[in-house]
Write a protein that holds these residues in place. Structure first.
Motif, PDB file in Angstrom:
ATOM      1  N   VAL A  77      -0.885  62.342  88.746  1.00 55.89           N
ATOM      2  CA  VAL A  77      -1.698  63.062  89.487  1.00 55.89           C
ATOM      3  C   VAL A  77      -2.008  62.686  90.800  1.00 55.89           C
ATOM      4  O   VAL A  77      -2.353  61.632  91.237  1.00 55.89           O
ATOM      5  CB  VAL A  77      -3.173  63.525  88.429  1.00 55.89           C
ATOM      6  N   ILE A  78      -1.830  63.813  91.803  1.00 58.35           N
ATOM      7  CA  ILE A  78      -2.349  63.379  93.292  1.00 58.35           C
ATOM      8  C   ILE A  78      -3.516  63.716  93.618  1.00 58.35           C
ATOM      9  O   ILE A  78      -3.951  65.040  93.425  1.00 58.35           O
ATOM     10  CB  ILE A  78      -1.118  64.231  94.148  1.00 58.35           C
ATOM     11  N   VAL A  79      -4.412  62.704  94.021  1.00 56.37           N
ATOM     12  CA  VAL A  79      -5.757  63.249  94.278  1.00 56.37           C
ATOM     13  C   VAL A  79      -6.159  62.944  95.691  1.00 56.37           C
ATOM     14  O   VAL A  79      -5.360  61.980  96.455  1.00 56.37           O
ATOM     15  CB  VAL A  79      -6.675  62.233  93.469  1.00 56.37           C
ATOM     16  N   GLY A  80      -7.086  63.752  96.353  1.00 56.84           N
ATOM     17  CA  GLY A  80      -7.509  63.180  97.619  1.00 56.84           C
ATOM     18  C   GLY A  80      -6.956  63.961  99.060  1.00 56.84           C
ATOM     19  O   GLY A  80      -7.096  63.211 100.055  1.00 56.84           O
ATOM     20  N   ILE A  81      -6.231  65.089  98.684  1.00 63.30           N
ATOM     21  CA  ILE A  81      -5.341  65.805  99.739  1.00 63.30           C
ATOM     22  C   ILE A  81      -6.627  66.047 100.513  1.00 63.30           C
ATOM     23  O   ILE A  81      -7.516  67.082 100.200  1.00 63.30           O
ATOM     24  CB  ILE A  81      -4.633  66.872  99.339  1.00 63.30           C
ATOM     25  N   GLN A  82      -6.790  66.245 101.800  1.00 62.65           N
ATOM     26  CA  GLN A  82      -7.778  66.481 102.660  1.00 62.65           C
ATOM     27  C   GLN A  82      -7.799  67.833 102.842  1.00 62.65           C
ATOM     28  O   GLN A  82      -6.578  68.582 103.030  1.00 62.65           O
ATOM     29  CB  GLN A  82      -7.595  65.798 103.954  1.00 62.65           C
ATOM     30  N   PRO A  83      -8.644  68.702 103.198  1.00 55.60           N
ATOM     31  CA  PRO A  83      -8.698  70.234 103.632  1.00 55.60           C
ATOM     32  C   PRO A  83      -7.696  70.511 104.614  1.00 55.60           C
ATOM     33  O   PRO A  83      -6.797  71.250 104.296  1.00 55.60           O
ATOM     34  CB  PRO A  83      -9.986  70.419 103.913  1.00 55.60           C
ATOM     35  N   GLU A  84      -7.719  69.816 105.910  1.00 56.09           N
ATOM     36  CA  GLU A  84      -6.816  70.223 106.885  1.00 56.09           C
ATOM     37  C   GLU A  84      -5.283  69.916 106.360  1.00 56.09           C
ATOM     38  O   GLU A  84      -4.493  70.614 106.859  1.00 56.09           O
ATOM     39  CB  GLU A  84      -7.131  69.228 108.155  1.00 56.09           C
ATOM     40  N   ASP A 104     -10.519  63.868  93.595  1.00 56.75           N
ATOM     41  CA  ASP A 104     -10.550  62.667  93.822  1.00 56.75           C
ATOM     42  C   ASP A 104     -10.229  61.913  92.510  1.00 56.75           C
ATOM     43  O   ASP A 104      -9.938  62.506  91.577  1.00 56.75           O
ATOM     44  CB  ASP A 104     -12.232  62.300  94.515  1.00 56.75           C
ATOM     45  N   LEU A 105     -10.410  60.677  92.754  1.00 60.39           N
ATOM     46  CA  LEU A 105     -10.172  59.526  91.794  1.00 60.39           C
ATOM     47  C   LEU A 105     -10.928  59.975  90.346  1.00 60.39           C
ATOM     48  O   LEU A 105     -10.213  60.056  89.329  1.00 60.39           O
ATOM     49  CB  LEU A 105     -10.626  58.293  92.127  1.00 60.39           C
ATOM     50  N   GLU A 106     -12.098  60.305  90.340  1.00 58.58           N
ATOM     51  CA  GLU A 106     -13.104  60.658  89.256  1.00 58.58           C
ATOM     52  C   GLU A 106     -12.251  61.701  88.695  1.00 58.58           C
ATOM     53  O   GLU A 106     -11.913  61.890  87.452  1.00 58.58           O
ATOM     54  CB  GLU A 106     -14.241  60.844  89.822  1.00 58.58           C
ATOM     55  N   GLU A 107     -11.919  62.868  89.249  1.00 60.90           N
ATOM     56  CA  GLU A 107     -11.158  63.989  88.872  1.00 60.90           C
ATOM     57  C   GLU A 107      -9.850  63.945  88.270  1.00 60.90           C
ATOM     58  O   GLU A 107      -9.367  64.457  87.231  1.00 60.90           O
ATOM     59  CB  GLU A 107     -11.177  65.206  89.971  1.00 60.90           C
TER      60      GLU A 107
ATOM     61  N   ARG B 205     -13.140  73.164 103.196  1.00 60.32           N
ATOM     62  CA  ARG B 205     -14.353  72.086 103.579  1.00 60.32           C
ATOM     63  C   ARG B 205     -15.380  72.113 102.253  1.00 60.32           C
ATOM     64  O   ARG B 205     -15.781  71.129 101.943  1.00 60.32           O
ATOM     65  CB  ARG B 205     -15.064  72.139 104.782  1.00 60.32           C
ATOM     66  N   GLY B 206     -15.573  73.287 102.064  1.00 58.83           N
ATOM     67  CA  GLY B 206     -16.644  73.691 100.998  1.00 58.83           C
ATOM     68  C   GLY B 206     -16.280  72.876  99.464  1.00 58.83           C
ATOM     69  O   GLY B 206     -17.060  72.544  98.751  1.00 58.83           O
ATOM     70  N   ILE B 207     -15.020  73.151  99.455  1.00 60.32           N
ATOM     71  CA  ILE B 207     -14.301  72.496  97.981  1.00 60.32           C
ATOM     72  C   ILE B 207     -14.769  71.082  97.957  1.00 60.32           C
ATOM     73  O   ILE B 207     -15.172  70.471  97.065  1.00 60.32           O
ATOM     74  CB  ILE B 207     -13.061  72.775  97.889  1.00 60.32           C
ATOM     75  N   ARG B 208     -14.384  70.437  99.298  1.00 62.66           N
ATOM     76  CA  ARG B 208     -14.534  68.921  99.249  1.00 62.66           C
ATOM     77  C   ARG B 208     -16.216  68.507  99.217  1.00 62.66           C
ATOM     78  O   ARG B 208     -16.526  67.565  98.553  1.00 62.66           O
ATOM     79  CB  ARG B 208     -13.901  68.386 100.537  1.00 62.66           C
ATOM     80  N   ALA B 209     -17.015  69.365 100.068  1.00 66.56           N
ATOM     81  CA  ALA B 209     -18.499  68.973 100.227  1.00 66.56           C
ATOM     82  C   ALA B 209     -19.254  69.212  98.822  1.00 66.56           C
ATOM     83  O   ALA B 209     -20.232  68.493  98.455  1.00 66.56           O
ATOM     84  CB  ALA B 209     -18.926  69.667 101.152  1.00 66.56           C
TER      85      ALA B 209
END
Lengths: 124, 306, 133
Positions: A77-84, A104-107, B205-209
């Motif tokens: 599982v790949i985690v932490g891909i940023q929104p942009e 993220d890691l937890e998920e 951004r909302g998903i992350r926040a």
């Protein structure tokens, strides 16, 4: 730039620390394939949080990591891909369709635990 | 246009003036000052006659005309355009909310130029050569002033429009957290490409926040979308998936459904539910929530994730 | 306007360097958030194209102006073998070697203007532009 790989129970966690060159990515793939066999790991989390660009090569490598590890008996599982980054990938046409992703890691851990216990929930 | 130079970058009306020209300008400034009252009245009369500035009262027009006139003459004297630029901005700020149009502003400055030119004709008509020199000194300056005021007005208008667009955009797409890990985006109105970009940015951004796991995008209030926006919507769904969140789209009109089918959207990638209520129920199922009637519940406990 | 900046591309390490320079350069022009990521990603794809097909070349960054609009221009230049069939190279999924085939067509999708000139045996120049919105 070497990527630290942590063993935690049945899982391996690779935490990318900074931007990776193509060679670094290929190393990561080979390292993971090797360790999954050695530790008989059942799940692998690749944390890409600090990565600010996922281009076609990086995406392709992530996908081949997931496929190779699957063949060697582990879920990735790949985690932490940023929104942009996520949006840039999609616009490039890179959607990592057959690879599991989590926030993220937890998920990521929750996802793997869920898979290991037989997938009682439908969350992906 | 009298000058090709950008009025914003040059700060003098006529960069290099011959001593003779300067003398003439001084003379005509004195003339304009002397006849201030009469010229001003003539200008206001012409404005009213041309039915410009109809949104303003006669008194207001007179007051504005007086201050523009004084600034105008001052500029002819000093050659410094800054005071007039500031004045034009100021004036625009006041009259734009009153609904004054660009052509009215251009119209009144051109009228002032004509009124003053006529008065110069009258004064110097006996000496044609002198009249020519006076006009040579006056015209470039006058044209430059007309240019400055008009450009100032248009820029101010554009600034206000940009500001309003920004405000509308921010108001138009709230990202609401209704339960832990569940976001709702009710979208209302027309989605153009710029707005759809903004919705995407806010959502991701909302998903992350909020560490959201499920997002319901409700487009009941969107009558129609073009194929570009439809593609963008699909991309947003895919990008959310990359971040580990599931998107449920609700309230698709039949027209939008048709657009999506026409562009050949892979329906396996997009979860859709008929209405917002159904979407929320589906999200709760995904998140493992179970809504129970408290009167029927055997033990009082708060609902939680399985 | 800012001075042009050239980044030599000789190995896969330079791909990372080029996109970091690109990000910094674009932020000076005024680009933010998602656009910076798109610009860095485009540079990454262009630089990789150089490494994969021509071994070496350069990426040149410049700031541009048009009708009051500011933007960034990225030129990727190499003297490699060139692309024989550009139309084919621009098709989604096409790859003459090991790339996923999304490099160039994908890049075209994330920029505003895209131009490619290639002469067989003489190298390839790809010019892309992105405007500030």
């Amino acid at each position: 730039m070497e990527v630290p790989i942590l063993k935690q129970g049945d899982y391996l966690i690779a935490s990318i620390q900074s931007a990776l060159s193509d060679a670094d990515l290929l190393n990561l793939r080979d390292e993971l394939a090797d360790r999954v066999g050695r530790f008989r790991s059942r799940g692998v989390i690749v944390d890409v949080t600090p990565i600010d660009v996922m281009d076609s090569f990086a995406t392709r490598t992530m996908r081949s990591i997931a496929h190779m590890l699957k063949l060697r008996g582990a879920e990735t599982v790949i985690v932490g891909i940023q929104p942009e980054v996520a949006f840039a990938m999609v616009q490039l046409g890179l959607t990592l369709e057959d690879v599991a992703t989590a926030l993220d890691l937890e998920e990521g851990l929750a996802y793997l635990n869920d898979r290991m216990t037989g997938g009682s929930s439908s969350v992906r | 246009m009298a000058s090709k130079k950008d009025p914003q970058t040059a700060d003098t009306v006529v960069p290099v003036l011959q001593e003779a020209t300067l003398g003439l300008l001084r003379e005509l400034v004195a003339h304009l000052r002397q006849n201030r009252t009469q010229l001003r009245e003539e200008w206001v009369r012409r404005i009213t006659e041309a039915q410009l500035l109809i949104a303003m009262t006669k008194e207001e027009i007179f007051a504005e005309a007086t201050s523009v006139f004084d600034n105008y003459v001052e500029l002819l004297e000093t050659g410094s355009i800054e005071a007039l630029q500031a004045h034009a901005r100021n004036l625009s700020e006041r009259i734009i909310p009153r609904g004054v149009e660009t052509q009215e502003v251009v119209g009144i400055v051109l009228l002032l130029r004509d009124v003053l030119a006529r008065s110069l004709f009258k004064k110097y008509q006996s000496d044609f050569a002198l009249l020519n020199s006076v006009l040579d000194a006056y015209e470039p300056a006058a044209n430059r002033i007309a240019n400055t005021v008009s450009v100032g007005f248009v820029q101010e208008r554009e600034r206000i429009i940009r500001q309003q667009q920004e405000a509308i955009r921010e108001l138009s797409t709230p990202v609401l957290q209704v339960r832990e890990r569940l976001l709702i985006l009710p979208i209302i109105g027309v989605i153009d490409p710029q707005r759809s970009r903004q919705i995407t940015e806010q959502l991701l951004r909302g998903i992350r926040a909020n560490r959201a796991k499920v997002v319901v995008i409700d487009i009941t209030g969107v009558p129609t979308i073009d194929s570009q926006v439809a593609n963008h919507l699909v991309q947003t769904v895919e990008a959310s998936r990359l971040m580990g969140a599931t998107v449920i789209v609700t309230g698709l009109s039949s027209e939008i459904a048709q657009t999506l089918v026409t562009i050949g959207v892979d329906l396996g990638k997009m979860k859709t539910v008929g209405d917002l209520q159904g979407g929320i129920e589906e999200s709760e199922r995904i998140l493992g929530y179970k809504v129970i009637d408290v009167s029927e519940a055997p033990v009082q406990k708060s609902p939680g994730v399985m | 306007m800012y001075d042009n900046q050239s980044v030599p591309i000789k190995s896969d390490r330079d791909i990372v360097i080029a996109r970091q320079h690109g990000r910094t350069y674009a932020s000076k022009i005024g680009f933010t958030g998602g656009d910076l990521t798109l610009i860095a990603t485009a540079i990454s794809e262009l630089a990789r194209n150089i490494v994969e097909y021509a071994k070496q070349g350069e990426i040149v960054l410049s700031s541009i102006q048009q009708g009051g609009q500011a933007g960034i221009c990225i030129v990727a230049r190499d003297e490699g073998p060139g692309i024989v069939d550009i139309v084919q190279a621009m098709e989604d999924g096409y790859s003459s070697r090991r790339s996923l085939g999304l490099g160039l067509p994908g890049t075209k999708r994330i920029v505003d203007e895209f131009e490619i000139v290639s002469n067989s045996g003489k190298g390839t120049t790809v010019t892309v532009k992105k405007w500030l919105r």
